[in-house]
Enzyme design. Structure first.
Site, PDB file in Angstrom:
ATOM      1  CG  HIS A   1       3.616   0.242   4.714  1.00 11.54           C
ATOM      2  ND1 HIS A   1       2.729  -0.686   5.228  1.00 11.54           N
ATOM      3  CD2 HIS A   1       4.759  -0.454   4.506  1.00 11.54           C
ATOM      4  CE1 HIS A   1       3.318  -1.857   5.326  1.00 11.54           C
ATOM      5  NE2 HIS A   1       4.552  -1.747   4.889  1.00 11.54           N
TER       6      HIS A   1
ATOM      7  CG  ASN B   1      -0.190   0.035   2.544  1.00 14.59           C
ATOM      8  OD1 ASN B   1       1.040   0.041   2.571  1.00 14.59           O
ATOM      9  ND2 ASN B   1      -0.923   0.068   3.644  1.00 14.59           N
TER      10      ASN B   1
END
Ligand code: F6R
Length: 249
Positions: free
Chosen positions: A143, A141
C-alpha cells in the site's frame, strides 16, 4: 537501475536512505522556497525528518514559505490524540523546523463529513499549485498512503477501510500496542492524487519490505500492489536500503 520509468537507488543502510531523501528535499526547497511538499508518516521517514530538522537548525534551509500536505489520517482520531498522524507530524518534524503551522495540512480525522473534508483537501492542493514532491513509504502489502490492494489508479482522497495486515503492522508495538485500538478506517489521498505530484520519492528500509518492493518494481502495473501504480510516473525514485532491495533481480 530503472524499471519502466521508475528510478531505483540502493543504498547501504537506512541512515543512507534518510540522508539521500533529506538532501533531495532540502535542495529542492532551496531552489524553490514556496515549495509544496507532500509527506508521509510511519517509521520509515522518521530518520529523514530528523535530518531535515538538522539542516534547518544548521540554517542550510528554511521551511518558512513551504506548504505541506500529509497523505492520510486515522478516521475518528483528533489531532491531539498521540496516535494521530497530525500529532506524529508535529512531534517528529513540524515542531522542530521553522515551518508556519498554518501551512501544514493534515486531513481532519474528526471532520463532520468525510466527503467534504476530502474534497476540500483536493481543492486546497490544487489551489496551492499541486504538490512539487511527495515523500512516500510503502506498506508490507504494497500500500501507499492507506490505498490498500484493490485501490484504483485514479482514486482520489476519500474514506477508506484498513486491511487486517495494515492494522496488525501498525499495532506491533511501534504505534498502537493492541490491534483492537487501531481505527478501522482512515482518510487517505488517492493513488490519482499522489500520481499528480511532479516528483515522488518512495523510501523502503528493512527486510520486511522486500516482497512489497519486488512486487512494486518488477510485478505488473496492478491495483493488487498499489505501489506498482507508480511505475509509469515520469519522475519517481525508490530509495531502498540493501535489505529492502534484496529480492530485486
Ligand atoms: C503513512 C502511510 C503508510 C506508510 C506505510 C509504511 O502516512 O502513508 O502508507 O508509509 O504503512 O509504514 P512504515 O514506514 O511504518 O513501515
Amino acid at each position: 537501475m530503472a524499471a519502466g520509468n521508475l528510478k531505483i537507488q540502493v543504498l547501504e543502510s537506512a541512515d543512507a536512505v534518510a540522508a539521500a531523501a533529506s538532501k533531495v528535499i532540502v535542495e529542492a526547497i532551496k531552489a524553490k522556497p514556496r515549495f509544496v511538499l507532500g509527506l508521509a508518516t510511519g517509521s520509515t521517514p522518521e530518520k529523514t525528518y530528523a535530518k531535515m530538522a538538522e539542516a534547518n537548525k544548521a540554517k542550510q534551509v528554511s521551511f518558512a514559505k513551504v506548504t505541506t500536505f500529509n497523505l492520510d489520517e486515522y478516521w475518528g482520531l483528533d489531532g491531539d490524540h498521540d496516535q494521530s498522524y497530525r500529532y506524529f507530524m508535529n512531534d517528529r518534524l513540524f515542531n522542530h523546523i521553522d515551518i508556519r503551522p498554518w501551512n501544514t495540512n493534515v486531513l481532519n480525522g474528526m471532520a463532520t463529513s468525510p466527503l467534504i473534508e476530502c474534497a476540500a483537501y483536493e481543492q486546497k492542493i490544487f489551489a496551492c499549485g499541486g504538490v512539487d514532491l511527495w515523500l512516500l513509504g510503502i506498506g508490507n502489502n504494497g500500500h501507499v498512503a492507506f490505498n490498500e490492494p484493490g485501490s484504483a489508479v485514479d482514486s482520489r482522497t476519500r474514506l477508506v477501510s484498513l486491511t487486517q495486515s495494515t492494522i496488525n503492522a501498525n499495532s506491533d508495538g511501534r504505534f498502537f500496542s493492541d490491534p483492537k485500538d487501531v481505527p478501522r478506517c482512515a482518510l487517505s489521498a488517492g493513488i490519482g492524487t499522489i500520481r499528480e505530484a511532479r516528483k515522488i520519492i518512495l523510501l523502503a528500509t528493512g527486510a520486511g519490505k522486500a516482497d512489497a518492493v519486488k512486487a512494486a518494481v518488477e510485478g505488473p502495473f496492478s491495483p493488487d500492489c498499489p505501489a506498482s501504480l507508480l511505475q509509469d510516473h515520469l519522475d519517481c525514485t525508490f530509495y531502498l536500503d540493501k535489505a529492502a532491495a534484496a529480492k530485486l533481480s
